[in-house]
Design an enzyme around this catalytic site. Structure first.
Site, PDB file in Angstrom:
ATOM      1  N   HIS A 169      -5.519  -5.730   0.574  1.00  0.00           N
ATOM      2  CA  HIS A 169      -5.557  -4.440  -0.120  1.00  0.00           C
ATOM      3  C   HIS A 169      -4.189  -4.055  -0.679  1.00  0.00           C
ATOM      4  CE1 HIS A 169      -6.570  -0.137  -0.699  1.00  0.00           C
ATOM      5  NE2 HIS A 169      -5.406   0.112  -0.138  1.00  0.00           N
ATOM      6  N   ASP A 225       0.835  -1.195   0.000  1.00  0.00           N
ATOM      7  CA  ASP A 225       0.000   0.000   0.000  1.00  0.00           C
ATOM      8  C   ASP A 225       0.875   1.253   0.000  1.00  0.00           C
ATOM      9  OD1 ASP A 225      -2.459   1.301   0.005  1.00  0.00           O
ATOM     10  OD2 ASP A 225      -2.699   1.208   2.170  1.00  0.00           O
ATOM     11  N   HIS A 253      -6.485  -1.178  -8.194  1.00  0.00           N
ATOM     12  CA  HIS A 253      -6.866  -2.039  -7.066  1.00  0.00           C
ATOM     13  C   HIS A 253      -8.379  -2.181  -7.007  1.00  0.00           C
ATOM     14  CE1 HIS A 253      -8.789  -2.085  -3.101  1.00  0.00           C
ATOM     15  NE2 HIS A 253      -7.942  -3.060  -2.827  1.00  0.00           N
ATOM     16  N   HIS A 306      -4.355   2.861  -7.021  1.00  0.00           N
ATOM     17  CA  HIS A 306      -5.511   2.517  -6.189  1.00  0.00           C
ATOM     18  C   HIS A 306      -6.768   2.294  -7.025  1.00  0.00           C
ATOM     19  CE1 HIS A 306      -3.208   3.335  -2.538  1.00  0.00           C
ATOM     20  NE2 HIS A 306      -4.208   2.768  -1.891  1.00  0.00           N
TER      21      HIS A 306
END
Length: 366
Positions: free
Chosen positions: A271, A171, A257, A254
Site C-alpha cells: 500500500h 504511506d 493508489h 491515496h
C-alpha cells in the site's frame, strides 16, 4: 465552521510492551478473539499468552484469510459469535487491522490493535479499506469510533522485514501533502469537520520526522536494531500519520493508489509503496516547486520507495492501462476531489506520466 480531531482511546508504544498487554486491555472484556496471520500467531502467541497468564481470560486465535473483504469479515463474524468472544484483537499489518476494526463494528465490540509491522497508518483510524477477494479496492467503511487501544511493540517491529517499515514511510509521506491540499480546498476530513491546527501540526511533524530519521531507521532495522530513530519513525508511520490523514484530510495520493489497484502488475506492491508514487503524482498535479519535488523524490530514493512506473512493477507502460488508473482515481466520492481545484482523468494521466519522467530523471543523477 466546525472543526474536529479524533484518535484512538489509548496509544502505547515501546520496546517489549506486548508482554504487558494485560495492563492496557484487561478492562475491555474477558474473552479475546485474536486475528493474525499464521506466522503472526506463531510469533506473538507465546508473548500474548504470557502477558495474560495471571488473568482469567479466554484467548481464541484465528488465522487471517489474507484479504480484508466482505467474505472474510463474514467468515470471522460467525467464528466470533460461536466463541462468545467480547473483544476483538487484530495482530499484524494493515489488512488485519482493517478486518478487525470492521468486525468489531459489525458486532458492537471493543477492538485492540497490535501492529507487528509499521507499514501503514491504519492502526489508529476509524476507517477500514474493503477490497474484493482478488485485492481490488472496493470501498471505504467509515467507522463510528477509533480503536479502543493501539499497542505497538517496537522491538517486534524492528525485527520485521525492512521493506514493511519503508512502505509505512511511503504511506506517511502523503500525510502532510494531502492534509495541506484539503485545508487549501476547505474540505472536510474523515473526523467529521474541517481540519484543526493540531491535526495539521501532527501532519507536518510526520513529514519532518521522515526526513530526519527515515534513512537512519531503515539502516537500523536492516540490522534488527531498535534505535531512537526507529522509535520516531514507528510513531510517525503509525500515530502521526494516522491522526494526520484522518483529521487532516486525504486527497490525490491515496486516490491514485486506489487507481493502481486495478493493474495486476501492481498487486505485489505494498500500500505505502503505491501511495509514495501517488504523492509524487499529486505534487505534479499541483505543479509544486522543483525544490519540494526534489526533497520528496530524494527521500524516496534514499529509503527505497518507488519513483517510476517500472518501480511499481509496470515493465511495459501502456497508455490504456494508465488511463484506466486515472479513471478509477477520479471515481465519484474519491478523495482526489478534495484537491483545491477540479481534477479530471486527463489531468491524472498526465500527472502520472510526469511523475514517472521526473523519477527517471532523478534516478539517472544517482
Amino acid at each position: 465552521m466546525i472543526k474536529a480531531i479524533i484518535g484512538p482511546g489509548k496509544y502505547v508504544q515501546g520496546n517489549g510492551v506486548l508482554k504487558n498487554i494485560k495492563d492496557y486491555v484487561k478492562d475491555l472484556g474477558h474473552s479475546f478473539f485474536i486475528i493474525a496471520s499464521e506466522n503472526g500467531i506463531k510469533r506473538t502467541r507465546p508473548i500474548i499468552e504470557e502477558g495474560f497468564a495471571e488473568e482469567n481470560v479466554k484467548l481464541t486465535f484465528e488465522p487471517f484469510g489474507g484479504e480484508c473483504s466482505e467474505n472474510e469479515i463474514n467468515r470471522l463474524k460467525a467464528l466470533v459469535e460461536k466463541s462468545n468472544s467480547n473483544v476483538i484483537m487484530g495482530v499484524g499489518g494493515g489488512k488485519v487491522f482493517d478486518t478487525a476494526k470492521a468486525l468489531a463494528y459489525y458486532l458492537g465490540l471493543p477492538v485492540v490493535i497490535v501492529p507487528t509491522v509499521a507499514s501503514t497508518d491504519a492502526p489508529c483510524s476509524a476507517l477500514s479499506v474493503i477490497y474484493t477477494d482478488e485485492g481490488v479496492f472496493s470501498k471505504y467503511l467509515m467507522l463510528p469510533k477509533n480503536p479502543d487501544v493501539v499497542l505497538v511493540d517496537t522491538g517486534i517491529i524492528a525485527k520485521a522485514p525492512v521493506r514493511l517499515l519503508v512502505s509505512g514511510m511511503g504511506d506517511a509521506l502523503a500525510t502532510y501533502f494531502e492534509a495541506r491540499a484539503s485545508v487549501r480546498s476547505n474540505a472536510s476530513s474523515m473526523a467529521g469537520g474541517k481540519s484543526t491546527k493540531a491535526a495539521m501540526a501532527l501532519a507536518e511533524l510526520c513529514y519532518r520526522t521522515l526526513l530526519e530519521d527515515g534513512l537512519k531507521a531503515k539502516l537500523a532495522v536492516e540490522s534488527k536494531a531498535c534505535t531512537g530513530a526507529v522509535e520516531n519513525i514507528v510513531e510517525a508511520n503509525t500515530y502521526l500519520s494516522g491522526i494526520g490523514f484522518e483529521s487532516g484530510g486525504l486527497a490525490a495520493a491515496h486516490a491514485i493508489h486506489n487507481g493502481f489497484t486495478v493493474l495486476e502488475e501492481c498487486h505485489h506492491m505494498y500500500h505505502g509503496e503505491k501511495v509514495a508514487f501517488g504523492t509524487i503524482a499529486q505534487l505534479v498535479l499541483e505543479n509544486s516547486p522543483m525544490e519540494e519535488l526534489k526533497e520528496v523524490i530524494d527521500f524516496c530514493l534514499d529509503v527505497g520507495l518507488p519513483v517510476t512506473l517500472r518501480d511499481l512493477g509496470i515493465e511495459e507502460v501502456k497508455e490504456s492501462d494508465i488511463r484506466k488508473v486515472a479513471e478509477v482515481s477520479c471515481a465519484e466520492n474519491e478523495t482526489i476531489h478534495n484537491m483545491p481545484f477540479k481534477v479530471t482523468p486527463e489531468d491524472v494521466y498526465n500527472a502520472i506520466m510526469g511523475a514517472d519522467a521526473l523519477g527517471k530523471s532523478f534516478k539517472k543523477l544517482q
